[in-house]
Structure formats: C-alpha cells, structure tokens
Scaffold this active site. Structure first.
Site, PDB file in Angstrom:
ATOM      1  N   LYS A 253      -4.982 -13.960  -8.960  1.00 14.37           N
ATOM      2  CA  LYS A 253      -5.252 -12.606  -9.436  1.00 14.37           C
ATOM      3  C   LYS A 253      -5.686 -12.903 -10.142  1.00 14.37           C
ATOM      4  O   LYS A 253      -5.893 -13.687 -11.393  1.00 14.37           O
ATOM      5  CB  LYS A 253      -3.707 -12.058  -9.249  1.00 14.37           C
ATOM      6  CG  LYS A 253      -3.460 -10.701  -9.220  1.00 14.37           C
ATOM      7  CD  LYS A 253      -2.525 -10.290  -8.228  1.00 14.37           C
ATOM      8  CE  LYS A 253      -2.677  -8.932  -7.732  1.00 14.37           C
ATOM      9  NZ  LYS A 253      -2.128  -8.331  -6.954  1.00 14.37           N
TER      10      LYS A 253
HETATM   11  P1  NAD Z   1      -3.973   2.488  -5.634  1.00 12.68           P
HETATM   12  O1  NAD Z   1      -5.015   2.513  -6.680  1.00 12.68           O
HETATM   13  O2  NAD Z   1      -4.735   2.813  -4.202  1.00 12.68           O
HETATM   14  O3  NAD Z   1      -3.016   4.010  -5.507  1.00 12.68           O
HETATM   15  C1  NAD Z   1      -2.373   3.577  -6.781  1.00 12.68           C
HETATM   16  C2  NAD Z   1      -1.247   4.985  -7.004  1.00 12.68           C
HETATM   17  O4  NAD Z   1      -0.178   4.626  -8.241  1.00 12.68           O
HETATM   18  C3  NAD Z   1      -1.871   6.006  -7.124  1.00 12.68           C
HETATM   19  O5  NAD Z   1      -1.409   7.172  -6.569  1.00 12.68           O
HETATM   20  C4  NAD Z   1      -2.108   6.544  -8.833  1.00 12.68           C
HETATM   21  O6  NAD Z   1      -2.408   7.527  -9.270  1.00 12.68           O
HETATM   22  C5  NAD Z   1      -0.620   5.637  -9.005  1.00 12.68           C
HETATM   23  N1  NAD Z   1      -0.398   5.828 -10.398  1.00 12.68           N
HETATM   24  C6  NAD Z   1      -0.932   4.851 -11.159  1.00 12.68           C
HETATM   25  N2  NAD Z   1      -0.481   4.785 -12.368  1.00 12.68           N
HETATM   26  C7  NAD Z   1       0.604   5.592 -12.223  1.00 12.68           C
HETATM   27  C8  NAD Z   1       1.241   6.149 -13.472  1.00 12.68           C
HETATM   28  N3  NAD Z   1       1.214   5.358 -14.120  1.00 12.68           N
HETATM   29  N4  NAD Z   1       2.649   6.923 -12.772  1.00 12.68           N
HETATM   30  C9  NAD Z   1       3.071   6.906 -11.741  1.00 12.68           C
HETATM   31  N5  NAD Z   1       1.906   6.582 -10.271  1.00 12.68           N
HETATM   32  C10 NAD Z   1       1.112   6.012 -10.987  1.00 12.68           C
HETATM   33  O7  NAD Z   1      -3.226   1.300  -5.453  1.00 12.68           O
HETATM   34  P2  NAD Z   1      -2.270   0.502  -4.189  1.00 12.68           P
HETATM   35  O8  NAD Z   1      -3.222  -0.365  -3.456  1.00 12.68           O
HETATM   36  O9  NAD Z   1      -1.544   1.730  -3.291  1.00 12.68           O
HETATM   37  O10 NAD Z   1      -1.500  -0.365  -4.746  1.00 12.68           O
HETATM   38  C11 NAD Z   1       0.434   0.130  -5.454  1.00 12.68           C
HETATM   39  C12 NAD Z   1       0.561  -1.185  -6.381  1.00 12.68           C
HETATM   40  O11 NAD Z   1       1.241  -1.887  -4.794  1.00 12.68           O
HETATM   41  C13 NAD Z   1       0.191  -2.218  -6.479  1.00 12.68           C
HETATM   42  O12 NAD Z   1       1.443  -2.881  -7.790  1.00 12.68           O
HETATM   43  C14 NAD Z   1      -0.358  -3.383  -6.031  1.00 12.68           C
HETATM   44  O13 NAD Z   1      -0.296  -4.382  -7.231  1.00 12.68           O
HETATM   45  C15 NAD Z   1       1.125  -3.214  -4.950  1.00 12.68           C
HETATM   46  N6  NAD Z   1       0.233  -3.526  -3.863  1.00 12.68           N
HETATM   47  C16 NAD Z   1      -0.537  -3.254  -2.845  1.00 12.68           C
HETATM   48  C17 NAD Z   1      -1.225  -3.543  -1.753  1.00 12.68           C
HETATM   49  C18 NAD Z   1      -2.516  -3.198  -1.567  1.00 12.68           C
HETATM   50  O14 NAD Z   1      -3.001  -3.874   0.038  1.00 12.68           O
HETATM   51  N7  NAD Z   1      -3.155  -1.644  -1.652  1.00 12.68           N
HETATM   52  C19 NAD Z   1      -0.664  -5.307  -0.898  1.00 12.68           C
HETATM   53  C20 NAD Z   1       0.623  -4.895  -2.069  1.00 12.68           C
HETATM   54  C21 NAD Z   1       1.071  -5.180  -3.326  1.00 12.68           C
END
Ligand code: NAD
Length: 516
Positions: A183
């Site tokens: 990561k």
């Molecule tokens: P993203 O940046 O597209 O979205 C993040 C979301 O979280 C946004 O809606 C944002 O407003 C919200 N957010 C941020 N800070 C916040 C807070 N303090 N309180 C409430 N909401 C908050 O990110 P993503 O790709 O959707 O990833 C979200 C989670 O899923 C992360 O933990 C990431 O590590 C995990 N993840 C993502 C993927 C992927 O394929 N994108 C894969 C595995 C895990």
C-alpha cells in the site's frame, strides 16, 4: 503461554500500542489458534520494506479569499474580470490562477489584492514549491508480487500504510489471487490541488516509485483520493520511454477500460460486497429484496454497493459522508443521489449533504437508524465500541478497510450483530485487479459479464469457506472445499477469514521453504 504472549512480555517495555499493533491483534489470535509456524509468523509480523520519501511540487499562483478584517481598505477597488476557465475553484474557496485567465482581462490590483466580479476580494498568493511525504509499504510477497492501492489523503501515516499493506496480504490470500500485500500514497488533501498540480504530483510520485514497483514486483491501484485518471498518469510515467512499454501495462490496475483497464473494475468492490451480502441472505433461505440498509461513504465503494443493493431490492435509508448525513425513512433514490453528487457542477465537494429529497441529520444519528444492514464504506476506525452499542442492524458488511475497531468487534459479537469482515467484503476490487493484470499479460479484453461471472464465483466460494471455518463445518461441494481450513472449533467471521489467509500463506513457506 502462547508465543504471542511471550512476544508481548518481551517487547511491552519498548513498544506502545499503535494502530498497527491493534490491527494485528486478529492476526496473532488466528496465528495462535492454528499454531502458525514461528518463523512464518515472524515473516508476517512486520512489512518486508517500508519506503518513505518526499516529493516536491511547484504550486501555481492562487487567489485566496481576503480576510474580512482587511476588506475595508479595498472598498473602493473596482471589479477585475478574468477569463473564467483560467481560474480553477478549490474546496477552500480559493482559485488556482492560470495564465490564460489574463486573455482579454480587465485587472485592477492594489497591493496584490483584486476584486473578482460577483465573488469578492482575493489576495494573490504567488506560486511556490512545496514538499509532500510519500510512502510505499511492501508487506509480504510469499504468494506473488506486492499488490495494493494508492491513497492521497491528509491523514495518512507510516502506521496506517502498514495496517493497509498487511490487510492486502490477507485479502489477496483470501481472494486466492497470486499476489502479496502492499500500500502507498501521499500525505496530501488532493482537493487542495488543481488538476494540473495533481498531475505533476502524481508523475513525481511515480518517478520516485519506479525502482520499487513493476508488473511482476509491486502493482499499485487506486484507493481513497485517487482514481482511474491518476492510474493513467502513473502508468504513463512508469512506461514512458520504455522499449516494450505495452508489455508493462500490468504495473498498474484500476486503469480506464480504454487503456487496458478491466470491464467491471470500477464497480468491483461494491459488486463483491453485494455478492457477500446476497450469500449472507442465501444462508437464511432469503434474498436482499425487502431489506434496508444504512451507508457510510458515498465514494466508489459506497455508491456502487448502494446502486447494486437497490437493484437487488434493498432500500437505502441514510447516508453519511465527509460533508454531511441524509435520511429518508421512505428510501433514497440511489440513481438520483448519484446525479446530485457526481453530475452536479455546483457540488464541488461531491457530497450527499444538502440533497433535497431527504432530511439532513447529524453524523452520529446515522448509527441510530433502524435497518437490516449497515455498510461502512468510508474510512477506518468508524465503528467504535460506543457506535457498536448504538447500531440497530442485524449485519455489518464492511466495504471500507478496517472500519470496525477491536472494541467495536467485541460489542457487535456481544450484541449478536453479524459481520462480513472487510478482507472478504471488499476483496472484489483486488480480485478484478487480478483479472485486469491477467488480461494485460495476455493482451486480452474480457466482457463485463465474463468478469462478473468469475468474480461472483470467486467471492461466493471464498465466502463459503470462511463461513464453514467460522461454524466449523468442513465441506466439499461443487463450488467450494473447506476441509483443509476448518480448525476443529467455531470462531468469529473475522478470525475465520484470517485463518484462511494464514493457511494459504503458510503453505508457500511450508512447500517452498525459506531462502538461506
Ligand atoms: P472514495 O474516495 O471514492 O470515497 C470515500 C468516501 O468516504 C466519500 O464519500 C467521502 O465523503 C467519505 N468520507 C471520507 N471521510 C469521511 C468521514 N470522516 N466520515 C464520513 N465519510 C467520510 O474512496 P473509496 O474508493 O470508495 O474507498 C472507501 C473505502 O473502501 C476505503 O476504506 C478504501 O480503503 C476501501 N476500499 C476501496 C476499494 C476500491 O476499489 N476503491 C477496494 C477495497 C477497499
């Protein structure tokens, strides 16, 4: 006394608990349960490599809002008119200034202050270089090249990246794809940069990263704060000037489908989560139709999971994101909310806040909404012990990485709330990343149906193995075989998932041995 307890005794004076040691609790618990080989445990306890470096960037000139106290001094200053697309608005209310703004401009400036017509007074902040801390943590490569996302966020740290890199080691093993865990990212709020600055920062990051990554060595992907555009830039920087650059496409996954990305990758994490939720209902002889859910995070994972779950007949009742929280007891139209958040030029923060067809509620009120499922899909550490006490749901299905704290886990277990842990719940992303990597290697392009058929089979069969480990019901069916993994006693789902990961990783050390 377990070897873990001996370790704690030996090191407790020199080491204070950190988010990393806390996140590794489940690793040590599962390792004790299966009697993991002592040397394998040492290989997995800490990352192989922790790369920390700095990237510098020349920030462009900005127009920052003038503090109110200084405004009277300029009340006679006339309006300046600049070419609108020469000014890029940022979240903090300032504008990044591009030279083309001056084409046919009418500028009245005094002491570096100007009044933008219809907007107010701004001070010119000249462009300056800035330094950002960057990371790439390579946790383990026993099963294949390091693999994991790239996060651009202001709150990252070495410890957080260690947690996330280790999670990838477990997740790739659970998804049964031939990768290890890594990561990385940059300590920056990407919303405070213009698109040109973000591009320059990304190119500089990949320039420094190039000796450390590669299609058969370490394969970055998107994560919070990065997307397919950023991945395209990373790919270009890595392959620029290489003689056989097309053979290197697999160095990055999560690319746009037009440049070697896989169909289905954008939705894959949400899709995978939906498959595990479907499977959870199927165990109960039911389907998600008629159920309801609350959601935290409306980014890639949250919005796609919400879209798929509503197609399956589940109703979205409340959403919280970084900007606010909305609630509608009659259900929220997910397509309409996606339009409000993502296709609305005035919604600069891409937030659900202010969505007119729902009530605005406080963030903590989200946890009090009664529903069948809670889907945390934002950041880690959100479901603490006290939040877990409040939840009025039957199932927590983790889309985010590490959204539930160990305390939260204990409370959920005590209250009988079931859990789909992140390392299987959000493994859809890395599974389709693997499909993307395979397609790049073979120079193929699979259809979305082919991708989703494979994904469904992979997620559901691994989910079934974890459920069997959890219930201690070793089985061999047409779709899965859990006989090798059950441990003779029942364990919670998170421990069961870790048992599966560790047994799959341990096999590599047992069968291949250690290099001397
Ligand atoms: P993203 O940046 O597209 O979205 C993040 C979301 O979280 C946004 O809606 C944002 O407003 C919200 N957010 C941020 N800070 C916040 C807070 N303090 N309180 C409430 N909401 C908050 O990110 P993503 O790709 O959707 O990833 C979200 C989670 O899923 C992360 O933990 C990431 O590590 C995990 N993840 C993502 C993927 C992927 O394929 N994108 C894969 C595995 C895990």
């Amino acid at each position: 006394m377990s070897s873990r307890t001996q370790d704690i005794e030996r090191t407790s004076e020199s080491r204070r608990p950190t988010i990393y040691t806390e996140a590794m609790e489940v690793f040590h618990h599962a390792a004790d349960l299966i009697g993991l080989d002592r040397r394998v445990r040492m290989e997995l306890e800490e990352p192989d490599y922790e790369h920390i470096f700095y990237v510098t960037l020349k920030l462009h000139t900005r127009l920052v809002p003038l503090p109110q106290v200084d405004a009277p001094k300029y009340k006679d200053l006339g309006d300046s008119e600049l070419l609108p697309d020469g000014l890029e608005p940022l979240l903090d209310g300032s504008f990044v200034f591009k030279r083309r703004a001056l084409i046919n401009a009418n500028v009245q400036m005094r002491e570096g202050v100007m009044r933008l017509k219809g907007k107010g007074l701004y001070k010119v902040l000249p462009g300056r270089p800035e330094r950002f801390k960057a990371y790439r943590i390579q946790h383990n490569q026993a099963r294949g090249p390091y693999k994991g996302g790239t996060r651009y966020h202001q709150d990252v740290s070495l410890d957080l990246f260690k947690v996330l890199a280790a999670e990838m080691t477990w997740k790739t093993a659970i998804a049964d794809v031939p990768f290890g865990g890594g990561k990385g990212g940059i300590k920056v709020d990407p919303r405070s940069l213009s698109s040109e600055e973000l591009e320059a920062l990304t190119l500089r990051y990949m320039y420094r990263l190039k000796p450390l990554v590669g299609p058969n060595l370490d394969i970055p992907a998107p994560d919070v704060g990065t997307d397919a555009n950023v991945m395209g830039l990373m790919l270009r920087q890595y392959t620029d000037g290489e003689r056989e650059r097309h053979s290197l496409r697999g160095v990055i996954t999560g690319k746009d489908t037009r440049i070697g990305g896989s169909e289905g990758r954008v939705k894959a994490t949400g899709q995978g989560l939906a498959y595990t939720i479907q499977e959870w209902f199927a165990e109960r002889g039911s389907t998600p139709a008629g159920s309801s859910f609350v959601l935290q995070g409306f980014g890639n994972v949250g919005s796609n999971a919400a879209e798929i779950l509503t197609h399956l007949g589940s109703k979205l009742l409340a959403v919280n994101d970084a900007g606010g929280t909305i609630y509608n007891p009659h259900g929220i139209d997910v397509q309409d909310l996606i339009t409000y958040v993502y296709e609305n030029p005035t919604n600069l923060r891409r937030t659900v806040a202010g969505y007119p067809k729902a009530q605005q509620i406080g963030k903590s009120d989200l946890w009090d909404v009664e529903a069948d499922i809670c889907v945390p899909a934002a950041l880690g550490g959100e479901i603490t012990g006290s939040v877990a006490e409040r939840l009025k749901v039957k199932l927590v299905a983790e889309g985010a990485n590490g959204p539930t704290t160990p305390d939260g886990d204990r409370v959920l277990a005590k209250r009988g709330i079931e859990m789909i842990p992140d390392i299987i719940g959000n493994a859809g992303g890395v599974t389709v990343s693997y499909y993307e990597w395979v397609q790049n290697k073979r120079m193929e392009h699979w259809s979305e149906t082919e991708v989703n058929t494979r994904l469904e089979q992979a997620i559901k069969s691994n989910y079934r193995i974890i459920r069997d480990i959890s219930r201690n019901t070793p089985r061999r069916t047409a779709t899965h075989n859990s006989t090798r993994y059950c441990i003779g006693k029942e364990v919670d789902m998170r421990t069961a998932a870790m048992v599966l990961a560790l047994k799959r990783i341990e096999a590599h050390y047992q069968l291949e041995g250690f290099s001397q």
